[in-house]
Design an enzyme around this catalytic site. Structure first.
Site, PDB file in Angstrom:
ATOM      1  N   ASP A 266     126.463  42.381  50.335  1.00  0.00           N
ATOM      2  CA  ASP A 266     125.810  43.670  50.581  1.00  0.00           C
ATOM      3  C   ASP A 266     126.417  44.376  51.797  1.00  0.00           C
ATOM      4  O   ASP A 266     126.599  43.760  52.853  1.00  0.00           O
ATOM      5  CB  ASP A 266     124.309  43.471  50.849  1.00  0.00           C
ATOM      6  CG  ASP A 266     123.571  42.953  49.621  1.00  0.00           C
ATOM      7  OD1 ASP A 266     124.085  43.109  48.503  1.00  0.00           O
ATOM      8  OD2 ASP A 266     122.475  42.380  49.805  1.00  0.00           O
TER       9      ASP A 266
ATOM     10  N   HIS B 111     126.775  37.141  46.369  1.00  0.00           N
ATOM     11  CA  HIS B 111     125.812  36.882  45.301  1.00  0.00           C
ATOM     12  C   HIS B 111     126.121  37.682  44.051  1.00  0.00           C
ATOM     13  O   HIS B 111     126.904  38.639  44.076  1.00  0.00           O
ATOM     14  CB  HIS B 111     124.372  37.115  45.774  1.00  0.00           C
ATOM     15  CG  HIS B 111     124.108  38.478  46.323  1.00  0.00           C
ATOM     16  ND1 HIS B 111     124.493  38.864  47.588  1.00  0.00           N
ATOM     17  CD2 HIS B 111     123.482  39.553  45.790  1.00  0.00           C
ATOM     18  CE1 HIS B 111     124.120  40.114  47.802  1.00  0.00           C
ATOM     19  NE2 HIS B 111     123.512  40.553  46.723  1.00  0.00           N
TER      20      HIS B 111
HETATM   21  C1  SIN Z   1     121.485  42.662  45.138  1.00  0.00           C
HETATM   22  O1  SIN Z   1     122.634  42.715  44.769  1.00  0.00           O
HETATM   23  O2  SIN Z   1     121.175  42.832  46.306  1.00  0.00           O
HETATM   24  C2  SIN Z   1     120.412  42.359  44.135  1.00  0.00           C
HETATM   25  C3  SIN Z   1     120.315  40.921  43.860  1.00  0.00           C
HETATM   26  C4  SIN Z   1     119.399  40.644  42.713  1.00  0.00           C
HETATM   27  O3  SIN Z   1     118.972  41.573  42.029  1.00  0.00           O
HETATM   28  O4  SIN Z   1     119.113  39.485  42.469  1.00  0.00           O
END
Ligand code: SIN
Length: 280
Positions: free
Chosen positions: A99, A254
């Site tokens: 992020d 992530h």
């Molecule tokens: C994100 O990318 O911050 C969202 C993560 C998610 O929706 O699990």
């Protein structure tokens, strides 16, 4: 303090779930902080909290970083909505990313509260960038240490991305503000743990400074491929109603798994500004 708080590791490289903690109870914060430093991603179960509680907990770790591109919760400009609905053809976060790495001072961590969950699926995968760095050969580490890479928001949130499926969802705004490019070390040293972490990601890293395009592309695509194809670096967070997941953007990436179409999934995310720029 008699509360029984259990911290269960989720996988070998990264991640833990915490049971029995209450983010509204400041006596629990030292345990939460330790687990956050030790495991980089923590899923705190059963947090039946209001948006104000979410913000109070987030402010305990630092100043809020307002996301310029996500829609926000009504009356809460500091809380971004992460939403996937049946008629969408793309889901937020469905690629490996860190992020806000396009910011000069990226969000040091993010805190996502599950609101609506699909009946199955919708997990989030996290990858340890400490483990990713450690797994590189010494020659590769030597080559990457001291290098810098550009990160950009333009291709993801900017005017040129407006025809993308993501923008057509209506979940993004302020394309004209996607002008951030930021230069960060390819390998950073985490200010709390003192450990080295790889800091390039598929979502936002565009090229390595000082290399020819083909040189940069081959190194970055190799690293991105390595992250995407190495399960031992990862853990998988399975959301439950009121799970609050708190992750460290300085040493993780992530990927939100979109495997629940046509069901809806939504969450409320608060990001926290780093106190310093990522440093080698
Ligand atoms: C994100 O990318 O911050 C969202 C993560 C998610 O929706 O699990």
């Amino acid at each position: 303090m008699s509360d029984k708080i259990i911290v269960n590791r989720l996988a070998g490289s990264i991640g833990a779930e915490i049971i029995g903690a209450d983010v509204k109870n400041e006596h629990h914060w030292p345990i939460i902080r330790k687990a956050f430093i030790d495991f980089s991603v923590i899923s705190i179960r059963e947090q039946n909290i209001t948006p104000d509680d979410h913000l109070t907990f987030a402010k305990r770790w630092g100043e809020i970083n307002v996301n310029r591109f996500f829609n926000s919760l009504e009356s809460y400009p500091n809380i971004a909505i992460v939403l996937k609905e049946a008629d969408q053809t793309a889901a937020i976060g469905e690629d490996w990313h860190t992020d806000h790495s396009y910011d000069t001072k990226p969000a040091m961590c993010s805190i996502l509260h599950a609101i609506d969950l699909p009946p199955y699926g919708g997990d989030t995968c996290f990858s340890s960038q400490y483990a990713a760095y450690d797994a590189l050969s010494n020659k590769m580490k030597k080559m990457l240490d001291g290098q810098y890479a550009w990160h950009s928001s333009r291709h993801a949130f900017g005017e040129t991305a407006k025809s993308d499926a993501q923008h057509k969802t209506g979940n993004f705004k302020n394309a004209n503000k996607a002008t951030q490019d930021a230069l960060h070390p390819v390998v950073i040293t985490h200010p709390l743990s003192g450990k080295k972490a790889l800091y390039v990601n598929s979502g936002f890293t565009s090229h390595i400074k000082g290399l020819a395009a083909w040189e940069s592309d081959s190194i970055l695509s190799g690293l991105k491929q390595f992250i995407a194809s190495t399960p031992r670096l990862t853990c998988r967070v399975s959301w439950e109603p009121n799970t609050l997941t708190f992750w460290d953007n300085r040493c993780t990436q992530h990927h939100a798994v979109w495997d629940y179409w046509p069901d809806t999934r939504s969450g409320e995310r608060v990001s926290i500004l780093g106190s310093e720029r990522p440093a080698a």
